[in-house]
Design a protein around this motif. Sequence first.
Motif, mmCIF file in Angstrom:
data_model
loop_
_atom_site.group_PDB
_atom_site.id
_atom_site.type_symbol
_atom_site.label_atom_id
_atom_site.label_comp_id
_atom_site.label_asym_id
_atom_site.label_seq_id
_atom_site.Cartn_x
_atom_site.Cartn_y
_atom_site.Cartn_z
ATOM 1 N N ARG A 299 0.841 -1.214 0.000
ATOM 2 C CA ARG A 299 0.000 0.000 0.000
ATOM 3 C C ARG A 299 0.865 1.249 0.000
ATOM 4 O O ARG A 299 0.624 2.190 -0.756
ATOM 5 C CB ARG A 299 -0.928 -0.013 1.225
ATOM 6 C CG ARG A 299 -1.946 1.123 1.249
ATOM 7 C CD ARG A 299 -3.072 0.825 2.217
ATOM 8 N NE ARG A 299 -2.591 0.745 3.585
ATOM 9 C CZ ARG A 299 -2.616 1.757 4.458
ATOM 10 N NH1 ARG A 299 -3.100 2.934 4.085
ATOM 11 N NH2 ARG A 299 -2.193 1.606 5.692
ATOM 12 N N GLU A 302 2.645 1.579 -3.420
ATOM 13 C CA GLU A 302 1.751 2.122 -4.450
ATOM 14 C C GLU A 302 1.566 3.628 -4.265
ATOM 15 O O GLU A 302 1.511 4.384 -5.249
ATOM 16 C CB GLU A 302 0.405 1.410 -4.395
ATOM 17 C CG GLU A 302 0.473 -0.029 -4.882
ATOM 18 C CD GLU A 302 -0.782 -0.822 -4.573
ATOM 19 O OE1 GLU A 302 -1.729 -0.224 -3.997
ATOM 20 O OE2 GLU A 302 -0.819 -2.025 -4.884
ATOM 21 N N LEU A 303 1.504 4.083 -3.002
ATOM 22 C CA LEU A 303 1.395 5.514 -2.719
ATOM 23 C C LEU A 303 2.642 6.250 -3.191
ATOM 24 O O LEU A 303 2.555 7.286 -3.864
ATOM 25 C CB LEU A 303 1.186 5.727 -1.214
ATOM 26 C CG LEU A 303 1.160 7.176 -0.719
ATOM 27 C CD1 LEU A 303 -0.002 7.944 -1.332
ATOM 28 C CD2 LEU A 303 1.077 7.212 0.815
ATOM 29 N N ASN A 305 4.831 5.325 -5.436
ATOM 30 C CA ASN A 305 4.921 5.257 -6.893
ATOM 31 C C ASN A 305 3.956 6.236 -7.550
ATOM 32 O O ASN A 305 4.303 6.898 -8.545
ATOM 33 C CB ASN A 305 4.640 3.830 -7.355
ATOM 34 C CG ASN A 305 5.309 3.504 -8.683
ATOM 35 O OD1 ASN A 305 6.132 4.269 -9.179
ATOM 36 N ND2 ASN A 305 4.951 2.383 -9.264
ATOM 37 N N ARG A 306 2.758 6.338 -6.988
ATOM 38 C CA ARG A 306 1.763 7.271 -7.542
ATOM 39 C C ARG A 306 2.239 8.720 -7.396
ATOM 40 O O ARG A 306 2.124 9.517 -8.346
ATOM 41 C CB ARG A 306 0.410 7.080 -6.854
ATOM 42 C CG ARG A 306 -0.683 7.949 -7.463
ATOM 43 C CD ARG A 306 -2.057 7.604 -6.943
ATOM 44 N NE ARG A 306 -2.246 7.993 -5.552
ATOM 45 C CZ ARG A 306 -2.330 7.148 -4.538
ATOM 46 N NH1 ARG A 306 -2.234 5.847 -4.753
ATOM 47 N NH2 ARG A 306 -2.517 7.580 -3.311
ATOM 48 N N ILE A 307 2.766 9.059 -6.238
ATOM 49 C CA ILE A 307 3.276 10.419 -6.027
ATOM 50 C C ILE A 307 4.425 10.719 -6.986
ATOM 51 O O ILE A 307 4.516 11.814 -7.551
ATOM 52 C CB ILE A 307 3.727 10.603 -4.568
ATOM 53 C CG1 ILE A 307 2.522 10.547 -3.622
ATOM 54 C CG2 ILE A 307 4.476 11.915 -4.379
ATOM 55 C CD1 ILE A 307 2.889 10.480 -2.153
ATOM 56 N N ASN A 308 5.280 9.732 -7.201
ATOM 57 C CA ASN A 308 6.389 9.934 -8.125
ATOM 58 C C ASN A 308 5.886 10.146 -9.551
ATOM 59 O O ASN A 308 6.386 11.023 -10.269
ATOM 60 C CB ASN A 308 7.334 8.737 -8.088
ATOM 61 C CG ASN A 308 8.539 8.934 -8.975
ATOM 62 O OD1 ASN A 308 9.376 9.790 -8.714
ATOM 63 N ND2 ASN A 308 8.632 8.149 -10.036
ATOM 64 N N SER A 309 4.895 9.368 -9.953
ATOM 65 C CA SER A 309 4.345 9.510 -11.307
ATOM 66 C C SER A 309 3.687 10.871 -11.496
ATOM 67 O O SER A 309 3.864 11.524 -12.532
ATOM 68 C CB SER A 309 3.332 8.389 -11.584
ATOM 69 O OG SER A 309 3.955 7.127 -11.555
ATOM 70 N N GLU A 310 2.935 11.297 -10.491
ATOM 71 C CA GLU A 310 2.249 12.592 -10.586
ATOM 72 C C GLU A 310 3.239 13.753 -10.604
ATOM 73 O O GLU A 310 3.060 14.724 -11.344
ATOM 74 C CB GLU A 310 1.280 12.745 -9.419
ATOM 75 C CG GLU A 310 0.082 11.792 -9.482
ATOM 76 C CD GLU A 310 -0.743 11.798 -8.208
ATOM 77 O OE1 GLU A 310 -0.322 12.453 -7.231
ATOM 78 O OE2 GLU A 310 -1.809 11.141 -8.180
#
Length: 383
Positions: A299, A302-303, A305-310
């Motif tokens: 979890r 995924e958080l 990774n999402r912050i990095n992508s954004e």
Amino acid sequence: MRIFFLVFFSTVFGNAFTQDLAFSRKIIDTLTSPPYWGRGYTNEGATKTAQFLKAQLESYGLKPLNQQSYLQEFYLSVNTFPGKMEVSLNGIALVPGGDFIVSPDSRGIKESCKLFQKDSLNFVNDENRIVLTIKDKLTWSVAQQTSENTQILVNRSAIQSLPQKIKLNVENRFIKSFKAFNVAGMVRGTAVPDSMIVITAHYDHLGGMGADTYFPGANDNASGIALLLNLARHYAAKPPRYSVVFICFGAEEAGLLGSLHFSQNPLIDLKKIRFLINTDLAGTGQEGITVVNGSVYTREFELLNRINSEGKYLPKVNTRGKAANSDHYWFTEKGVPSFFIYTMGGIKAYHDIYDRASTLPLTEHEDLIRLLIKFNSALMSNH
């Protein structure tokens, strides 16, 4: 007007992180300089480093964890090489660190004798318990014991002819009870102070081999300490909702001993740690980062990774499983959710004399700082 403000804020925040990068370079330059002697067990390298870090945390206004002290002492045994470090092969003097290293558990010896070929890589003198091994890369480490042998590891490029005769003058000193330190401080949270984010990094490196050669340890791990201190300054100036604890571990290179001691003698309640982030090898990043325990704490990964992508901070965020390869490990074993993050790509210097500040690119250092600040903020908002 809108364009003006966009440019203004871009300039302000861009300059802020430029200052962070300049600060990191200054820290890395300091910790890799001769006075700190590889942050190891000769010339008071590790002790001077602990005192330097104590002064840094105090100057930012962090509160000590250990009552009135920023230091937590512990003891270890270690084999050291403070004095003579002379090796000649077939009458040609070799250069410590570049041409040869001594196996870290070697005994001291002063001898001149013949060598006998055992195989294509090893040459021995059994009578004097000498082993010479040819290596393509010289990689040093730390030993907590002394062997009955003296092993010399020689760079293949330094071999000009078949090793037949060796002359040695190597001094070792075994220290049974070396006093080491963890250095720790805290920024108290404004809303939920009993919940904690913990940032860790080890400050020790390999120290010196002889009186004239030391291992700077720029990427491993002056870079991680610089990142930790940048975050300490950031949170000291802007206290967040949770408390943020910063721990600089000693004796990681000797077997994760500083973090083991802290996990067994914690200065905080481990059950109140929301998340622990350990940073090591934070000086490159051309190929992104790897997150140890990423597949364990899915979890949080995924958080992240999402912050990095954004935010488009790092080129890639790789995941791997549980591993006992840095100071996060003992906390994971205690049930503390933890990541160990290290950068990928760039220079290949590791545990050698070439891990220097002057060649460390710090390619994604600023973006890693940004990413961790955003990640911590997201963890704190989920209370």
